[in-house]
Motif scaffolding. Sequence first.
Motif, PDB file in Angstrom:
ATOM      1  N   LYS A 119      10.375   1.586  -9.994  1.00 48.66           N
ATOM      2  CA  LYS A 119       9.712   0.253  -9.981  1.00 48.66           C
ATOM      3  C   LYS A 119       9.683  -0.125  -8.641  1.00 48.66           C
ATOM      4  CE  LYS A 119       9.678   0.693 -14.451  1.00 48.66           C
ATOM      5  NZ  LYS A 119      10.436  -0.195 -15.205  1.00 48.66           N
ATOM      6  N   ASP A 160      -2.238  -3.673  -9.569  1.00 48.42           N
ATOM      7  CA  ASP A 160      -1.609  -2.190  -9.629  1.00 48.42           C
ATOM      8  C   ASP A 160      -0.130  -2.389  -9.387  1.00 48.42           C
ATOM      9  OD1 ASP A 160      -0.591   0.365  -9.097  1.00 48.42           O
ATOM     10  OD2 ASP A 160      -2.058   0.923  -7.506  1.00 48.42           O
ATOM     11  N   THR A 162       2.222   0.022  -9.539  1.00 46.87           N
ATOM     12  CA  THR A 162       2.864   1.089  -9.032  1.00 46.87           C
ATOM     13  C   THR A 162       3.317   0.989  -7.717  1.00 46.87           C
ATOM     14  OG1 THR A 162       0.655   2.128  -8.365  1.00 46.87           O
ATOM     15  CG2 THR A 162       1.597   2.766 -10.649  1.00 46.87           C
ATOM     16  N   ARG A 163       4.179   1.661  -7.107  1.00 50.55           N
ATOM     17  CA  ARG A 163       4.906   1.543  -5.754  1.00 50.55           C
ATOM     18  C   ARG A 163       3.783   1.960  -4.807  1.00 50.55           C
ATOM     19  NH1 ARG A 163       9.999   4.568  -4.411  1.00 50.55           N
ATOM     20  NH2 ARG A 163       9.795   3.370  -2.595  1.00 50.55           N
TER      21      ARG A 163
END
Length: 537
Positions: A119, A160, A162-163
């Motif tokens: 995360k 978005d 995501t990392r």
Amino acid sequence: MSYSYLAVSDRTDRPLQPTAEAAVARRILCVFPRYEPSLGSFDYAYDITGNLRAFMPPQGLLVIAASVPPGWQVRFVDENIDPASSEDFAWADAVFVSGMHVQRHKMIDICRRAHAAGKPAVLGGPSVSASPELYAEFDYLHIGEIGDATTELFAMLARDCTRPRVQVRLETRERLPLEKFPLPAYELVSFEYYFLGSIQFSSGCPFTCEFCDIPGLYGRVPRMKRPEQIIAELDKLRACGLSTSVYFVDDNFIANRRAVRELIPHLIAWQERHSFPLSFAFEATLNIAKYDDLLANLRDANFTGIFCGIETPEPEALRQMSKKQNMMMPILEAVDRLNGYGMEVVAGMIIGLDTDNPETAARVTAFIEQSNIPMLTVNLLQALPRTPLWDRLEREHRLSDDPERESNVVFKMPYEQTVAIWRACLEYAYDPARLFRRYDYQIQRTYPRRRKLPPRPGQLTMTNLRRGLTMLFKVCWKLGVRADYRRAFWGYAWPRLKEGRIEQIIATGIIAKHLVTFARKACAGELNASHYSSKVR
């Protein structure tokens, strides 16, 4: 579980205009890092206090939790109570973290746990705002207060979650006015675990004390909330279960005295309307002692405690650190005047100033004795980024990055001698007999000058009675039987026990146990000599 869970789509007090992208719902885990033990943390009294496990909830993170776009869900975990679980990280789409310099290593640990769960980790708050270079591990840095950067952050996460491949830095250029702040998400907090609740009324301070980073972070022109906002927050705190005290977390509550004078009648009316359900405490500059009318009004609103950065009793040292507000009347006279309006003073003290010399310990301990201030946070000087002190010491090549030192300041006196002075002052302040004597003074001199309050409806219940008797037994057992300072404890407690003044025994016993234990551990080298020290033990 100690955290609370909230689907925040029911809120109507949105401070930030959501973008179109914000329609994508996200789950945000807000994690507040654990503090290291300090004089103000009360870690060493929690074996007496039942469910109490933390001082007060983090105001900033609760405001962020209340600011997320409609439809997003928020979960809040304060690791001073329980650590965030693997299930918490699995639930979240993103992890939000905030904290001060002293919590740096804990913040980085939370970031690594978030990454282990796949995360993104988002960091905001005072530490990263002052020193973003210290936090290369985080995916997003939110630098500055809530504002346009916050709106941009939410929009990016909505698009978005995501990392990102490289760290994203967002810096606030247009701050959200305090009058548009949402009510903090107090509903996420279980107040049974906290000594106090918290409220922010203002931000910023007009003074420029050399060691202080507040003007650099929040500005010199104070900004305030409306009185109606504060009343709404008090109502919400009560509705969420707070029944003890509220600390106004402003760095200088009287930064705008006119605004405070406008607020206090609202506080008095609220207290009278609800039979004085809460006491108030706050932080302010010592020049507040000049204003008798203001102090009288604060007393009427049931303000009973004040933290003042006294720093040192030495006038030349105050001049050199640009602390002129402490010199508007003799310090002992100012403390006595505050006591005269029913306010117990907590003092911040600093050892390691350029003006310190071998007589400093004697002057500080004499001040402790003469002022009768029970609780003093005695710290070694630490240079914080974005302060005049940092800039000056950098020019003088007097900043140290030695991880074995208790401070990043190269003192004028030899390092070991400076630490020895700090240790002598701490040992003197928290000698049990002296500490109980100072609390006895407060009970005799300060507490009787507080406003006489009506009985609180519903206060005398079997639950409260059992809780009080349980804590009284623990205090008497741990301090009056097992402690090596039991003679000093009974010298304080026995007269009050005979008079039935149980609350005074419990309250002082809880605080004394923590202060004495902390001081002994710190002087033995088990804890850091500065609340801001980055030394790892």
